[in-house]
Design a protein around this motif. Structure first.
Motif, PDB file in Angstrom:
ATOM      1  N   VAL A 144       0.871  -1.175   0.000  1.00  0.00           N
ATOM      2  CA  VAL A 144       0.000   0.000   0.000  1.00  0.00           C
ATOM      3  C   VAL A 144       0.902   1.218   0.000  1.00  0.00           C
ATOM      4  O   VAL A 144       1.646   1.444   0.957  1.00  0.00           O
ATOM      5  N   ARG A 203      -0.100  -4.574   2.898  1.00  0.00           N
ATOM      6  CA  ARG A 203      -1.562  -4.457   2.886  1.00  0.00           C
ATOM      7  C   ARG A 203      -2.165  -5.093   4.139  1.00  0.00           C
ATOM      8  O   ARG A 203      -1.709  -6.149   4.598  1.00  0.00           O
ATOM      9  N   GLY A 214      -4.706   7.273  -0.888  1.00  0.00           N
ATOM     10  CA  GLY A 214      -5.739   6.263  -1.117  1.00  0.00           C
ATOM     11  C   GLY A 214      -6.880   6.786  -1.972  1.00  0.00           C
ATOM     12  O   GLY A 214      -7.347   6.108  -2.891  1.00  0.00           O
ATOM     13  N   VAL A 221     -11.790   5.730   2.184  1.00  0.00           N
ATOM     14  CA  VAL A 221     -10.951   6.064   3.335  1.00  0.00           C
ATOM     15  C   VAL A 221     -11.806   6.558   4.491  1.00  0.00           C
ATOM     16  O   VAL A 221     -12.751   7.332   4.299  1.00  0.00           O
ATOM     17  N   ARG A 232      -8.480   2.010   3.727  1.00  0.00           N
ATOM     18  CA  ARG A 232      -7.529   2.771   4.545  1.00  0.00           C
ATOM     19  C   ARG A 232      -8.291   3.431   5.691  1.00  0.00           C
ATOM     20  O   ARG A 232      -9.319   4.063   5.469  1.00  0.00           O
ATOM     21  N   CYS A 245      -8.346  -3.843   5.967  1.00  0.00           N
ATOM     22  CA  CYS A 245      -7.938  -2.464   5.705  1.00  0.00           C
ATOM     23  C   CYS A 245      -6.545  -2.240   6.278  1.00  0.00           C
ATOM     24  O   CYS A 245      -6.081  -2.991   7.138  1.00  0.00           O
ATOM     25  N   THR A 246      -5.889  -1.210   5.788  1.00  0.00           N
ATOM     26  CA  THR A 246      -4.588  -0.807   6.316  1.00  0.00           C
ATOM     27  C   THR A 246      -4.827   0.362   7.268  1.00  0.00           C
ATOM     28  O   THR A 246      -5.470   1.343   6.915  1.00  0.00           O
TER      29      THR A 246
END
Length: 230
Positions: A5, A22, A47, A54, A116, A151-152
């Protein structure tokens, strides 16, 4: 879960060997004025520019101030309103802040399809728990909960006033997969002050271990990954 990412900060992605892993958890730790929120906003904006959804949760800055900062950088956040959830939680309202982060965030991630998520700063969430053992238990539980989401996650944290190399409560750097430390570096003659960045750790990935200077510029952040401090 494989893949990288992009953080969206020139020079930092190189230090991270292509970006964050990720679905990993990254902590940005730094004292006041080192640009923690700017790094978090840059991550979010990268993102959005890549077509991702996001969620940005602020426990400190008001929503209008965050949007004003983005506009100042030339980032038109309104273009992305259908993919950008910017939430302001009041950390003084203990029950609302706790329930929103623990109970409502997973559902929000799933309903929006966010890839994100930012919490800025997580240290205010940690500070809601006055008992150290409960604080530790809640933070461990929160991190484990977030690992179940696709999600990150980027968290910001203030440094400890007694240790500029550690977070305010000394927890987040152990729980996160990646820790990025922001600091001030003074020249040997004390004639200059530079902002500097170090990737302290990055689980399951090689990364640069050098301390590199960076600047917060008008349109974003530049990390000089090829430069030396002095």
């Amino acid at each position: 879960m494989a893949g990288r990412v992009k953080f969206g900060v020139v020079g930092l992605d190189e230090m991270l060997h292509g970006g964050l892993l990720r679905a990993s958890i990254c902590a940005i730790v730094g004292t006041y004025g080192t640009g923690k929120t700017m790094f978090a906003l840059q991550f979010a904006y990268e993102g959005l520019n890549r077509g991702e959804k996001v969620i940005y949760i602020s426990l400190e800055e008001r929503e209008e101030l965050l949007r004003a900062t983005m506009a100042q950088k030339g980032w038109d956040a309104k273009v992305f309103d259908d993919r950008f959830s910017l939430l302001r939680l009041d950390p003084t309202d203990f029950n609302l802040a706790i329930n929103s982060i623990k109970s409502e965030l997973p559902a929000l991630i799933r309903s929006t399809g966010a890839t994100r998520v930012v919490i800025d700063p997580i240290s205010l969430f940690e500070g809601l728990f006055t008992d150290e053992s409960i604080q530790r238990q809640e933070m461990f539980g929160f991190i484990e909960m977030m690992r179940d989401e696709d999600c990150t996650l980027v968290l910001t944290s203030e440094t400890d006033v007694r240790d500029q190399n550690g977070s305010k409560y000394g927890l987040v750097e152990y729980l996160a997969d990646t820790v990025i430390l922001l600091r001030y570096i003074r020249s040997p003659g004390l004639t200059e002050v530079h902002l500097a960045l170090e990737v302290v750790k990055m689980r399951r990935s090689p990364h640069s271990r050098e301390i590199k200077p960076f600047e917060i510029q008008e349109d974003g952040i530049m990390v000089y990954s090829e430069a030396s401090l002095f």
